[in-house]
Write an enzyme that holds these catalytic residues in place. Sequence first.
Site, PDB file in Angstrom:
ATOM      1  N   LYS A  28       0.944  -1.210   0.105  1.00 43.70           N
ATOM      2  CA  LYS A  28       0.037  -0.260  -0.018  1.00 43.70           C
ATOM      3  C   LYS A  28       0.833   1.417  -0.028  1.00 43.70           C
ATOM      4  CE  LYS A  28      -3.992  -1.880   2.514  1.00 43.70           C
ATOM      5  NZ  LYS A  28      -4.896  -1.921   1.816  1.00 43.70           N
ATOM      6  N   LYS A  51       9.051  -7.844  15.672  1.00 44.86           N
ATOM      7  CA  LYS A  51       9.798  -8.828  16.600  1.00 44.86           C
ATOM      8  C   LYS A  51       9.606  -9.409  17.045  1.00 44.86           C
ATOM      9  CE  LYS A  51       7.753  -5.480  20.552  1.00 44.86           C
ATOM     10  NZ  LYS A  51       8.937  -4.713  20.423  1.00 44.86           N
ATOM     11  N   SER A  80      12.361 -11.047  21.879  1.00 48.29           N
ATOM     12  CA  SER A  80      11.705  -9.750  22.179  1.00 48.29           C
ATOM     13  C   SER A  80       9.995  -9.914  22.658  1.00 48.29           C
ATOM     14  CB  SER A  80      11.747  -8.683  21.331  1.00 48.29           C
ATOM     15  OG  SER A  80      11.193  -7.811  21.339  1.00 48.29           O
ATOM     16  N   LYS A  95       8.568  -8.985  26.243  1.00 51.61           N
ATOM     17  CA  LYS A  95       7.547  -7.967  26.269  1.00 51.61           C
ATOM     18  C   LYS A  95       6.634  -8.803  27.258  1.00 51.61           C
ATOM     19  CE  LYS A  95       5.075  -4.200  24.383  1.00 51.61           C
ATOM     20  NZ  LYS A  95       5.146  -2.996  23.319  1.00 51.61           N
ATOM     21  N   ARG A 105       7.408  -8.593  30.883  1.00 48.25           N
ATOM     22  CA  ARG A 105       7.199  -7.534  31.375  1.00 48.25           C
ATOM     23  C   ARG A 105       5.708  -7.063  31.864  1.00 48.25           C
ATOM     24  NH1 ARG A 105      10.088  -5.749  27.258  1.00 48.25           N
ATOM     25  NH2 ARG A 105       8.728  -4.381  26.483  1.00 48.25           N
ATOM     26  N   LYS A 129       6.342  13.772  24.148  1.00 49.04           N
ATOM     27  CA  LYS A 129       7.187  12.625  25.571  1.00 49.04           C
ATOM     28  C   LYS A 129       8.080  13.631  26.332  1.00 49.04           C
ATOM     29  CE  LYS A 129       6.703   7.677  24.676  1.00 49.04           C
ATOM     30  NZ  LYS A 129       7.013   6.421  24.538  1.00 49.04           N
ATOM     31  N   HIS A 136       1.979   7.618  16.177  1.00 45.69           N
ATOM     32  CA  HIS A 136       1.862   6.375  16.113  1.00 45.69           C
ATOM     33  C   HIS A 136       0.749   6.028  16.048  1.00 45.69           C
ATOM     34  CE1 HIS A 136       5.380   5.372  19.345  1.00 45.69           C
ATOM     35  NE2 HIS A 136       5.750   6.526  17.854  1.00 45.69           N
ATOM     36  N   GLU A 192       1.987  -1.371  13.994  1.00 43.89           N
ATOM     37  CA  GLU A 192       1.932  -0.345  14.205  1.00 43.89           C
ATOM     38  C   GLU A 192       2.582   0.390  13.385  1.00 43.89           C
ATOM     39  OE1 GLU A 192       3.819   2.208  18.365  1.00 43.89           O
ATOM     40  OE2 GLU A 192       5.340   0.713  17.326  1.00 43.89           O
ATOM     41  N   ALA A 231      15.432  10.296  17.930  1.00 44.34           N
ATOM     42  CA  ALA A 231      14.863   9.274  18.418  1.00 44.34           C
ATOM     43  C   ALA A 231      16.445   8.098  18.229  1.00 44.34           C
ATOM     44  CB  ALA A 231      13.768   9.005  17.424  1.00 44.34           C
TER      45      ALA A 231
END
Length: 248
Positions: free
Chosen positions: A34, A59, A63, A67, A70, A126, A134, A153, A165
Site C-alpha cells: 500500500k 519483533k 523480544s 514483553k 514485563r 513525551k 503512532h 504499528e 529518536a
Amino acid sequence: MDDGKQINQLKVVRKELTRFMLTYKFALDEMNTKLNILQEEFEHIHDYNPIEHLKSRIKSPESILRKCQRKNIPITQNYIGNHIKDIAGIRIVCSFISDIYKISEMIQGQKDIKVIETKDYIKHPKPNGYKSLHLILSIPVFFSDRQEEVFIEIQIRTVAMDFWASLEHKIYYKYDGEVPAHLIEELTTSANIANQLDEKMEVLHAEINEAKEDKSSESQMDFLPLDNKRYPLPKQLLESLMEKSNKE
C-alpha cells in the site's frame, strides 16, 4: 514421554510458531505494498513525494517473550496476538510535519484498514522530548483456509525526529537504561533544537508551496493591452474573447 512423542510435539509447536510469525510477515507485506503504491503515485503523478523512506520490522520471538513478562501477559498465541499490538511495525520518515498528517490521513482513508488507536506524540511530546505520530492499525490477511485481522504499528515522523529518536535509543541501549543525568539533559536540549528545525523547515515549505501556487496562477493568465498598459487577464477568458471577435 517417549522421544518420538516429544519430537512430534516440538514439530507442532514449531509449525504453530512459524505460522504465527508468518501472519505478521504477510501483514507487513500488504501494508508495504500500500505504501509503495502511494510512493510511486506521488513520484510519477504529483510533483512532490512526502515519503522520504520506509523501514519495517517484526519483533523476534525473544523480544515478544520479554514483553510478555514485563506486562504479565500469558504466553499463548491468542493472548499475544490480542494484547501486543506492535509485533509488526513500519516507520515512515517525512521531510515536514504537515506531511506526517497528510500520510496518516491517506493511510486511514483506505477501506480495508481499521484504526485501533492513535497516539500523537507531536502535539503531546513525551517528557524526554520524543516526537512521532503512532497509529495502531488492523488489516486483513487472507490465508488458504481463513482470514485474520492483524495489528500493525505505524510510526510517522520527520527526518529530525527520526535522527533524535535513533540517537536516544543508542544512548539508552549503551547505558542499559541507566543514562547519566547530564546526557538526559543534553538529549532534552537536542529535542528542542530538532523541534525548532522542524518548525523553520515547515515555514520554508509553506513559502515554497505558496510560490508554486502563484506561479501556477500566473501561467494561467495572459495580458490585455489597454492604454499602453498591460492588465492581467485569465487565458481562458482571453481566448474566448478572441474567438468571439474572429466570428464577428
